[in-house]
Write an enzyme that holds these catalytic residues in place. Structure first.
Site, mmCIF file in Angstrom:
data_model
loop_
_atom_site.group_PDB
_atom_site.id
_atom_site.type_symbol
_atom_site.label_atom_id
_atom_site.label_comp_id
_atom_site.label_asym_id
_atom_site.label_seq_id
_atom_site.Cartn_x
_atom_site.Cartn_y
_atom_site.Cartn_z
ATOM 1 N N SER A 118 -10.410 -3.587 2.266
ATOM 2 C CA SER A 118 -9.118 -3.217 2.830
ATOM 3 C C SER A 118 -9.298 -2.168 3.936
ATOM 4 C CB SER A 118 -8.279 -2.648 1.687
ATOM 5 O OG SER A 118 -7.319 -1.787 2.197
ATOM 6 N N THR B 95 0.834 -1.200 0.000
ATOM 7 C CA THR B 95 0.000 0.000 0.000
ATOM 8 C C THR B 95 0.871 1.253 0.000
ATOM 9 O OG1 THR B 95 -1.711 -1.187 1.160
ATOM 10 C CG2 THR B 95 -1.676 1.172 1.516
ATOM 11 N N ARG C 290 -13.622 -8.560 -0.394
ATOM 12 C CA ARG C 290 -12.879 -8.237 0.828
ATOM 13 C C ARG C 290 -12.604 -6.727 0.875
ATOM 14 N NH1 ARG C 290 -7.301 -6.316 1.856
ATOM 15 N NH2 ARG C 290 -6.873 -6.891 4.014
HETATM 16 N N1 ASP Z 1 -3.349 -2.721 4.126
HETATM 17 C C1 ASP Z 1 -3.544 -3.331 2.821
HETATM 18 C C2 ASP Z 1 -4.714 -4.262 2.865
HETATM 19 O O1 ASP Z 1 -4.813 -5.070 3.758
HETATM 20 C C3 ASP Z 1 -2.365 -4.067 2.304
HETATM 21 C C4 ASP Z 1 -1.037 -3.373 2.432
HETATM 22 O O2 ASP Z 1 -0.853 -2.494 3.249
HETATM 23 O O3 ASP Z 1 -0.130 -3.730 1.698
HETATM 24 O O4 ASP Z 1 -5.512 -4.238 1.961
#
Ligand code: ASP
Length: 280
Positions: A184, A154, A182
């Site tokens: 995020s 992210t 799902r």
């Molecule tokens: N926080 C993000 C998610 O769970 C993933 C990430 O931070 O890479 O969708």
């Protein structure tokens, strides 16, 4: 005026020195560009701009370079929060736009400010966002390997502008190979939160970040008088009790910058017009 950005975590397949150096250089140059932008723009416009640069860089899992979900489709999420007005806007699981963060920014002017799925996509199309595939060959190879055998990254930005206003933006391609539908953490107050005292953006496992309410807790604790360090320590200690995996970046209203992660390591860079701090 200060700025800090993150580009998520290294995934296991990502640990080469070459990729590390590429991420360091890219984060440094985006932090500098965003700082230049901050000289003449507000914190809220700057964090959206910085996150759009990170979305456009295929090294990171947001916008171009986003992870592919278990059904072979990319769904992205992004959110923006203005610390001054405490308005948050976002898109959840949007498909086929180049910069989800700019759709989130467009939504700031609406009463209904967080849209999901096809509603978000329809809104984007109605507001001039063209169809764009963010799929890249590297992610297709990773997806195919997971299909045969069976990462993270992210992006986010926190800024304080010349008037002392804080803002935060976060954007993600998700955790990869997830069940379609799902949600995020990135477009929730757990992953992206700001008020006039503090602004925080997270990366890591969305389910852990939501269970821990990470950004909202840090901001609340700073609002109630803790220093950034105290607020991070308490919140990350709580994260440990659920064996949570997260990293966060923050700035408070005095311009103090802070970052922490539960497992090494989150990739990040900050710039205050004079000196950089870049992850090692
Ligand atoms: N926080 C993000 C998610 O769970 C993933 C990430 O931070 O890479 O969708």
């Amino acid at each position: 005026m200060k700025i800090i950005i993150h580009g998520g975590f290294f995934s296991e397949s990502d640990q080469s020195n070459e990729v590390k150096a590429a991420k360091q250089n890219s984060l440094k140059s985006i932090a500098e560009k965003a700082y230049q932008y901050l000289l003449t723009n507000s914190a809220v416009d700057t964090v959206a701009y910085a996150v759009s640069l990170l979305e456009d860089d295929e090294l990171f899992n947001a916008g171009i370079g986003s992870q592919i979900q278990s059904d072979g489709i990319i769904r992205m999420s992004a959110a923006l929060m203005d610390g001054e007005t405490q308005k948050m806007s976002g898109v959840i699981n949007i498909q086929d736009v180049k910069n989800p963060i700019f759709v989130a920014k467009e939504l700031m002017k609406e009463d209904d400010r967080v849209l999901g799925g096809s509603g978000a996509k329809n809104y984007a199309n109605e507001h001039g966002f063209e169809d764009f595939s963010t799929e890249i060959p590297q992610r297709i190879r990773e997806y195919e390997a997971k299909l045969a055998n069976g990462g993270k990254g992210t992006v986010g930005c926190v800024a304080i502008d010349k008037n002392g206003k804080l803002a935060v933006a976060t954007s993600t391609g998700g955790k990869g190979f997830e069940i379609p539908g799902r949600i995020s953490d990135s477009a929730t107050v757990a992953g992206n939160y700001a008020n006039e005292f503090c602004a925080v953006s997270c990366t890591g496992v969305g389910e852990d970040i939501v269970s821990n309410a990470t950004s909202a807790k840090i901001v609340t604790r700073v609002t109630d008088g803790m220093t950034l360090q105290e607020a991070f320590n308490k919140t990350f200690t709580e994260l440990k009790t659920i064996d949570g995996f997260a990293g966060a970046i923050a700035i408070d209203r005095d311009g103090n910058i802070f970052h922490q992660d539960s497992y090494p390591k989150m990739v990040f860079a900050s710039f205050d017009g004079e000196s950089f701090e870049v992850f090692e």
